[in-house]
Design a protein around this motif. Structure first.
Motif, mmCIF file in Angstrom:
data_model
loop_
_atom_site.group_PDB
_atom_site.id
_atom_site.type_symbol
_atom_site.label_atom_id
_atom_site.label_comp_id
_atom_site.label_asym_id
_atom_site.label_seq_id
_atom_site.Cartn_x
_atom_site.Cartn_y
_atom_site.Cartn_z
ATOM 1 N N LEU A 1 0.847 -1.220 0.080
ATOM 2 C CA LEU A 1 -0.014 0.097 0.038
ATOM 3 C C LEU A 1 0.924 1.322 0.052
ATOM 4 O O LEU A 1 0.229 2.451 0.095
ATOM 5 C CB LEU A 1 -0.998 -0.081 1.241
ATOM 6 C CG LEU A 1 -1.774 -1.027 1.095
ATOM 7 C CD1 LEU A 1 -2.702 -1.252 2.596
ATOM 8 C CD2 LEU A 1 -3.177 -1.035 0.137
ATOM 9 N N HIS A 2 2.187 1.084 -0.150
ATOM 10 C CA HIS A 2 3.026 2.293 -0.147
ATOM 11 C C HIS A 2 3.110 3.098 1.164
ATOM 12 O O HIS A 2 3.085 4.290 0.904
ATOM 13 C CB HIS A 2 2.875 3.117 -1.359
ATOM 14 C CG HIS A 2 2.942 2.258 -2.401
ATOM 15 N ND1 HIS A 2 4.247 2.055 -3.205
ATOM 16 C CD2 HIS A 2 1.880 1.880 -3.519
ATOM 17 C CE1 HIS A 2 3.785 1.288 -4.268
ATOM 18 N NE2 HIS A 2 2.613 1.192 -4.438
ATOM 19 N N ILE A 3 2.791 2.232 2.351
ATOM 20 C CA ILE A 3 2.859 3.110 3.630
ATOM 21 C C ILE A 3 4.084 2.736 3.998
ATOM 22 O O ILE A 3 4.906 1.705 4.333
ATOM 23 C CB ILE A 3 1.720 2.254 4.588
ATOM 24 C CG1 ILE A 3 0.569 2.392 4.045
ATOM 25 C CG2 ILE A 3 2.034 2.973 5.974
ATOM 26 C CD1 ILE A 3 -0.894 1.752 4.741
ATOM 27 N N PRO A 4 4.798 4.170 4.273
ATOM 28 C CA PRO A 4 6.342 3.927 4.891
ATOM 29 C C PRO A 4 6.273 3.236 6.263
ATOM 30 O O PRO A 4 5.495 3.227 7.174
ATOM 31 C CB PRO A 4 6.660 5.388 5.230
ATOM 32 C CG PRO A 4 5.874 6.363 4.575
ATOM 33 C CD PRO A 4 4.421 5.588 4.468
ATOM 34 N N ILE A 5 7.497 2.520 6.462
ATOM 35 C CA ILE A 5 7.513 1.725 7.759
ATOM 36 C C ILE A 5 8.718 2.212 8.408
ATOM 37 O O ILE A 5 9.602 2.369 7.861
ATOM 38 C CB ILE A 5 7.685 0.155 7.384
ATOM 39 C CG1 ILE A 5 6.531 -0.354 6.455
ATOM 40 C CG2 ILE A 5 8.184 -0.456 8.854
ATOM 41 C CD1 ILE A 5 6.761 -1.775 6.039
ATOM 42 N N VAL A 6 8.468 2.949 9.765
ATOM 43 C CA VAL A 6 9.514 3.174 10.523
ATOM 44 C C VAL A 6 9.648 2.283 11.600
ATOM 45 O O VAL A 6 8.751 1.975 12.344
ATOM 46 C CB VAL A 6 8.984 4.818 11.087
ATOM 47 C CG1 VAL A 6 10.131 5.181 12.067
ATOM 48 C CG2 VAL A 6 8.801 5.774 10.141
ATOM 49 N N HIS B 1 13.406 2.614 7.026
ATOM 50 C CA HIS B 1 13.594 3.820 8.352
ATOM 51 C C HIS B 1 13.911 3.051 9.311
ATOM 52 O O HIS B 1 12.987 3.058 10.248
ATOM 53 C CB HIS B 1 12.884 4.842 8.237
ATOM 54 C CG HIS B 1 12.385 5.627 7.053
ATOM 55 N ND1 HIS B 1 13.138 6.371 6.340
ATOM 56 C CD2 HIS B 1 11.163 5.375 6.179
ATOM 57 C CE1 HIS B 1 12.546 6.727 5.446
ATOM 58 N NE2 HIS B 1 11.350 6.254 5.249
ATOM 59 N N GLU B 2 15.249 2.509 9.887
ATOM 60 C CA GLU B 2 15.364 1.901 10.936
ATOM 61 C C GLU B 2 16.121 2.880 12.112
ATOM 62 O O GLU B 2 16.971 3.621 11.728
ATOM 63 C CB GLU B 2 16.424 0.801 10.688
ATOM 64 C CG GLU B 2 15.870 -0.385 10.351
ATOM 65 C CD GLU B 2 16.767 -1.696 10.386
ATOM 66 O OE1 GLU B 2 17.083 -2.088 11.308
ATOM 67 O OE2 GLU B 2 17.194 -1.956 9.237
ATOM 68 N N HIS B 3 15.715 2.658 13.481
ATOM 69 C CA HIS B 3 16.064 3.583 14.282
ATOM 70 C C HIS B 3 16.488 2.518 15.580
ATOM 71 O O HIS B 3 15.827 1.648 15.839
ATOM 72 C CB HIS B 3 15.156 4.388 14.547
ATOM 73 C CG HIS B 3 14.744 5.317 13.499
ATOM 74 N ND1 HIS B 3 15.307 6.578 13.406
ATOM 75 C CD2 HIS B 3 13.784 5.355 12.654
ATOM 76 C CE1 HIS B 3 14.686 7.218 12.269
ATOM 77 N NE2 HIS B 3 13.872 6.516 12.119
ATOM 78 N N ALA C 1 12.675 6.639 16.735
ATOM 79 C CA ALA C 1 11.791 6.457 15.774
ATOM 80 C C ALA C 1 10.649 7.359 15.791
ATOM 81 O O ALA C 1 10.226 7.916 14.951
ATOM 82 C CB ALA C 1 11.178 5.009 15.861
ATOM 83 N N LEU C 2 10.039 7.622 17.072
ATOM 84 C CA LEU C 2 8.981 8.653 17.136
ATOM 85 C C LEU C 2 9.470 10.019 16.790
ATOM 86 O O LEU C 2 8.745 10.747 16.121
ATOM 87 C CB LEU C 2 8.397 8.535 18.648
ATOM 88 C CG LEU C 2 7.910 7.234 19.260
ATOM 89 C CD1 LEU C 2 7.329 7.405 20.800
ATOM 90 C CD2 LEU C 2 6.580 7.248 18.360
#
Length: 131
Positions: free
Chosen positions: A89-94, A114-116, A122-123
Motif C-alpha cells: 500500500l506504499h505506507i512508510p515503515i519506521v 527507516h530503522e532507528h 523512531a518517534l
C-alpha cells in the motif's frame, strides 16, 4: 503481539504502544493512532482474535505511517503480514529495535527503509517527517 501474549509478556507489547500515545499526546494529540493491543486484550479471561486481521487491514489501509518493533519480528506472523501489506500500500515503515535474522535480506531491506536504534528515535523521526 501474539508472540508476547503466548509467552506471557503481553505487558511488553502494551508498554511501548502506551509510550507512543503519550509521546503524541504531550505534543498536542493531533495524531490518530491505531493500537492493535486494544483488539488483543483479554475479554472475560479469553484471548479475543476473532476479527483482528480484518481490523488491522481496515486501519492499515488508511494509515500514513507504520511504526514497527523489530524485536522478535521473526516470531510474529501477524507483524510480517502487516509490514507486507504496508509495502503493498506504499505506507512508510519506521522501525526501532533490531532484527538480526533478516537485516540483510533484500525483502526486509525493501520493506523497512527507516530503522532507528530505539523507540524515542523512531518517534522523533515520525514527528519531524510526517506531522
Amino acid at each position: 503481539m501474539s508472540f508476547h501474549f503466548f509467552n506471557g509478556e503481553i505487558e511488553l507489547a502494551k508498554k511501548w504502544r502506551n509510550s507512543v500515545k503519550y509521546f503524541f499526546d504531550v505534543r498536542g494529540g493531533k495524531v490518530d493512532i491505531y493500537n492493535p493491543a486494544k483488539c488483543f486484550l483479554e475479554l472475560n479471561g479469553e484471548y479475543n482474535v476473532s476479527n483482528m486481521a480484518q481490523l488491522n487491514y481496515q486501519h492499515l489501509k488508511n494509515s500514513d505511517v507504520f511504526l514497527l518493533d523489530l524485536n522478535k519480528l521473526e516470531e510474529s506472523i501477524g507483524t510480517i503480514w502487516e509490514i507486507s501489506l504496508c509495502w503493498q500500500l506504499h505506507i512508510p515503515i519506521v522501525a526501532f529495535g533490531k532484527c538480526e535474522k533478516w537485516q540483510y535480506s533484500p525483502h526486509y531491506k525493501e520493506m523497512v527503509k527507516h530503522e532507528h536504534k530505539d523507540l524515542d528515535d523512531a518517534l522523533n523521526y515520525i514527528w519531524l517527517n510526517f506531522f
